[in-house]
Design a protein around this motif. Structure first.
Motif, PDB file in Angstrom:
ATOM      1  N   GLN A 399     -18.984  11.711  42.600  1.00 35.48           N
ATOM      2  CA  GLN A 399     -17.625  11.194  42.545  1.00 35.48           C
ATOM      3  C   GLN A 399     -17.337  10.330  43.769  1.00 35.48           C
ATOM      4  O   GLN A 399     -16.688   9.286  43.662  1.00 35.48           O
ATOM      5  CB  GLN A 399     -16.637  12.348  42.445  1.00 35.48           C
ATOM      6  CG  GLN A 399     -15.208  11.916  42.120  1.00 35.48           C
ATOM      7  CD  GLN A 399     -14.318  13.107  41.835  1.00 35.48           C
ATOM      8  OE1 GLN A 399     -14.587  14.208  42.306  1.00 35.48           O
ATOM      9  NE2 GLN A 399     -13.266  12.902  41.066  1.00 35.48           N
ATOM     10  N   ALA A 400     -17.852  10.753  44.933  1.00 36.14           N
ATOM     11  CA  ALA A 400     -17.654   9.961  46.155  1.00 36.14           C
ATOM     12  C   ALA A 400     -18.368   8.629  46.085  1.00 36.14           C
ATOM     13  O   ALA A 400     -17.967   7.661  46.737  1.00 36.14           O
ATOM     14  CB  ALA A 400     -18.136  10.751  47.365  1.00 36.14           C
ATOM     15  N   GLN A 401     -19.450   8.563  45.281  1.00 35.67           N
ATOM     16  CA  GLN A 401     -20.196   7.308  45.160  1.00 35.67           C
ATOM     17  C   GLN A 401     -19.758   6.480  43.947  1.00 35.67           C
ATOM     18  O   GLN A 401     -20.399   5.473  43.617  1.00 35.67           O
ATOM     19  CB  GLN A 401     -21.704   7.598  45.035  1.00 35.67           C
ATOM     20  CG  GLN A 401     -22.252   8.597  46.031  1.00 35.67           C
ATOM     21  CD  GLN A 401     -21.845   8.309  47.450  1.00 35.67           C
ATOM     22  OE1 GLN A 401     -21.935   7.159  47.903  1.00 35.67           O
ATOM     23  NE2 GLN A 401     -21.405   9.357  48.176  1.00 35.67           N
ATOM     24  N   GLY A 402     -18.711   6.941  43.252  1.00 41.39           N
ATOM     25  CA  GLY A 402     -18.207   6.192  42.102  1.00 41.39           C
ATOM     26  C   GLY A 402     -18.978   6.432  40.823  1.00 41.39           C
ATOM     27  O   GLY A 402     -18.904   5.626  39.893  1.00 41.39           O
ATOM     28  N   VAL A 403     -19.722   7.537  40.754  1.00 39.99           N
ATOM     29  CA  VAL A 403     -20.480   7.873  39.547  1.00 39.99           C
ATOM     30  C   VAL A 403     -19.815   9.094  38.902  1.00 39.99           C
ATOM     31  O   VAL A 403     -19.802  10.172  39.483  1.00 39.99           O
ATOM     32  CB  VAL A 403     -21.956   8.187  39.867  1.00 39.99           C
ATOM     33  CG1 VAL A 403     -22.708   8.567  38.596  1.00 39.99           C
ATOM     34  CG2 VAL A 403     -22.616   7.004  40.551  1.00 39.99           C
ATOM     35  N   ALA A 404     -19.272   8.919  37.704  1.00 45.56           N
ATOM     36  CA  ALA A 404     -18.618  10.027  36.998  1.00 45.56           C
ATOM     37  C   ALA A 404     -19.658  10.822  36.222  1.00 45.56           C
ATOM     38  O   ALA A 404     -20.596  10.260  35.652  1.00 45.56           O
ATOM     39  CB  ALA A 404     -17.546   9.488  36.057  1.00 45.56           C
ATOM     40  N   LEU A 405     -19.477  12.148  36.183  1.00 46.58           N
ATOM     41  CA  LEU A 405     -20.449  13.037  35.541  1.00 46.58           C
ATOM     42  C   LEU A 405     -19.794  13.869  34.446  1.00 46.58           C
ATOM     43  O   LEU A 405     -18.634  14.268  34.554  1.00 46.58           O
ATOM     44  CB  LEU A 405     -21.064  14.001  36.566  1.00 46.58           C
ATOM     45  CG  LEU A 405     -22.112  13.481  37.545  1.00 46.58           C
ATOM     46  CD1 LEU A 405     -22.658  14.646  38.353  1.00 46.58           C
ATOM     47  CD2 LEU A 405     -23.226  12.760  36.818  1.00 46.58           C
TER      48      LEU A 405
END
Length: 581
Positions: A399-405
């Motif tokens: 989330q901090a790197q802009g990748v949603a999981l």
């Protein structure tokens, strides 16, 4: 010289009671069955013939009187004195489908509770009334009888110790249990025990009234108030009925107990295999005209027709779900909260149900609960994890790197997320190694200053088959992240195989291992502890890195090898020793 088999009737009765029938109570079902079939046969000759079975219970005896076709003297000798021969067969010996009984052993069940059976019968085809008396020692006699009306009376002389099965209350309960839906009049000591129509038959009532009545019927039958009820119909098997949806969650391992009637006579209250395994959230009550029973008449015979019925009923349950999505979204959400697992299992092979899961079922994501359709709209380049542990470990970092999981680690979820490709709605799986490339590099000056620390970390992790890298990423509270990949996992399996192999294969596998990718311990330069470790004595720093390695494995719920456990213990003792100096 040919000889006939000699039959020990007591042995046959013992076989029936111990291995064929589950309980002596089935004697009444068999007597009802014979009476109902006799009435069916008589009405084939005379549609206006009466249809009555009268059961009379008195101390020590029980009599069952039917208005059926009756037997001639020749039929009495042929049918009642020959075990396994049934009047309900055609010239080739096949069971005739309009009758309930098929196996010619029904009357024998009377010996489960009696030591003597008396039969008085007069045939609708003419002739004198006949009396037959059979005893459990295998003997019988035939003599003229005085019966005037067409039909048959079976009287059981109850043996000592079997009184509990032939009391008026028990017989009434059994008559209602087995024969309440029979299309004939059945009475026990004058009290009727049959209903005029099937509970799910259409009546002169509104849809709301019918639904309320069926829900109440489901409550009385199964002991719960159903979430919903749906009609079932398979014309090829002569099957009609209803399915009741459980009002609470049930696991797929729970055995579904369905109530099955054959030609309106109860077969079993605990039928299995009537619905597909994924439909474990439904309980059915059905009546079928063409399904085959086993010899005990307590289960369904597994054949092509039953497989067809199972497929058709599964399709009808599935169509109900699709209709629910179209007509009552609130009810669908309530259903999915209770029975998501069954819907997921079906969605693996059904595109319409996959669309339902995609649009309605909420998943755990790094942005909170939402449907897969909503997730794709917000995060076109989102990813999913294949384990719950991986999601929990990487969610905050991604989330901090802009990748949603999306958490795809629960049962069926990974396969469903891969199956979205069938709908052109793909969500790609996360390769943790890809995440490393998104983590920001450390400032060159800081990385140059940290080289001695990284060298010490590399020496500490080398025996563990892991590499150390330094990155600058959020959250700053996380000191280290253990990141593996599919290739690294394969390399770990290769390394384990080398350790267990003999010397020759160990050398071969060792050559392969040197070229394999390794997992990484990604040290977080933003974490204050890591920055302090970079300035420590290299030996102490190596011990601290081992501790961070063990902590990262535990945090990510990764399995610990013996070497990992040893490193964790060693680092703990080393740091403890340093602390007390």
């Amino acid at each position: 010289m040919e000889n006939a088999f000699q039959v020990d009737l007591r042995g046959v009765v013992d076989l029936l009671s111990r291995h064929l029938y589950s309980s002596p109570r089935v004697y009444l079902r068999e007597l009802l069955q014979n009476g109902a079939d006799a009435i069916t046969a008589r009405r084939a000759l005379d549609p206006a013939a009466p249809a009555r079975v009268r059961i009379e219970v008195s101390p020590g005896t029980i009599g069952v009187h039917d208005s059926g076709i009756g037997l001639t003297e020749d039929e009495v000798h042929t049918l009642l004195a020959t075990i396994g021969r049934s009047s309900k067969r055609d010239e080739l010996g096949f069971a005739r489908h309009e009758f309930l009984g098929q196996f010619g052993i029904g009357l024998l069940s009377g010996f489960l509770v009696a030591d003597e059976i008396q039969v008085e019968t007069r045939s609708a085809r003419g002739g004198q009334a006949v009396g037959w008396t059979g005893r459990d020692d295998g003997t019988y006699r035939v003599e003229p009888a005085t019966r005037e009306e067409t039909g048959t009376t079976v009287t059981l002389r109850v043996r000592p110790g079997a009184d509990e099965w032939v009391s008026e209350a028990t017989v009434t309960d059994l008559a209602r249990l087995y024969g309440s839906l029979l299309p004939i009049e059945v009475t026990v000591n004058g009290r009727r025990t049959t209903e005029p129509a099937l509970p799910w038959a259409k009546a002169d009532e509104s849809p709301a009234e019918r639904r309320h009545r069926l829900l109440e019927y489901g409550r009385q039958t199964f002991g719960f108030t159903p979430f919903d009820v749906l009609d079932l119909d398979v014309p090829g098997a002569g099957l009609t009925g209803v399915a009741f949806i459980l009002p609470a969650g049930a696991g797929p391992g729970v055995r579904a107990a369905h109530r099955v009637y054959l030609k309106r006579m109860l077969l079993t209250e605990r039928a299995e295999g009537l619905l597909p395994e994924w439909a474990f959230f439904a309980r059915c009550v059905v009546d079928a005209g063409e399904l085959r029973p086993t010899a005990s008449r307590e289960a369904l015979y597994e054949d092509d027709l039953l497989e067809h019925v199972r497929e058709q009923l599964g399709r009808q349950v599935r169509d109900w779900l699709v209709r629910l999505a179209e007509t009552d979204p609130a009810a669908l959400r309530g259903f999915l909260r209770l029975h998501a697992l069954g819907v997921k299992a079906l969605a693996l092979h059904d595109d319409d149900l996959l669309r339902l899961v995609d649009g309605w079922l909420e998943y755990e994501t790094s942005d909170g609960p939402m449907t897969l359709a909503q997730f794709r709209t917000r995060h076109p380049r989102g990813r999913f994890t294949t384990s719950v542990e991986e999601f929990r470990q990487l969610s905050a970092v991604c989330q901090a790197q802009g990748v949603a999981l999306v958490n795809g680690g629960y049962v069926y979820d990974g396969d469903i997320l891969r199956g979205l490709a069938r709908l052109d709605a793909r969500i790609e799986p996360l390769d943790p190694a890809e995440l490393t490339t998104r983590l920001a590099p450390v400032d060159p000056a800081a990385e140059l200053a940290a080289r001695p620390f990284l060298a010490a970390a590399a020496r500490a992790l080398e025996p563990l088959g892991c590499e150390a890298v330094l990155r600058d990423y959020d959250p700053a509270s996380l000191p280290a992240l253990y990141v593996t990949s599919r290739a690294a996992d394969q390399a770990a399996e290769l390394r384990q195989a080398r350790e267990e192999a003999d010397e020759l294969w160990a050398d071969v596998l060792g050559a392969l291992e040197r070229t394999a990718e390794r997992p990484r311990l990604v040290l977080n330069h933003r974490n204050p502890l890591v920055r302090r470790l970079a300035g420590l004595d290299p030996e102490l720093a190596a011990t601290a890195v081992e501790a961070l390695y063990g902590m990262a494995l535990l945090h990510g719920h990764h399995p610990l090898r013996p070497a990992d456990t040893a490193a964790l213990n060693r680092s703990f003792l080393g740091l403890l020793d340093w602390a007390v100096k």
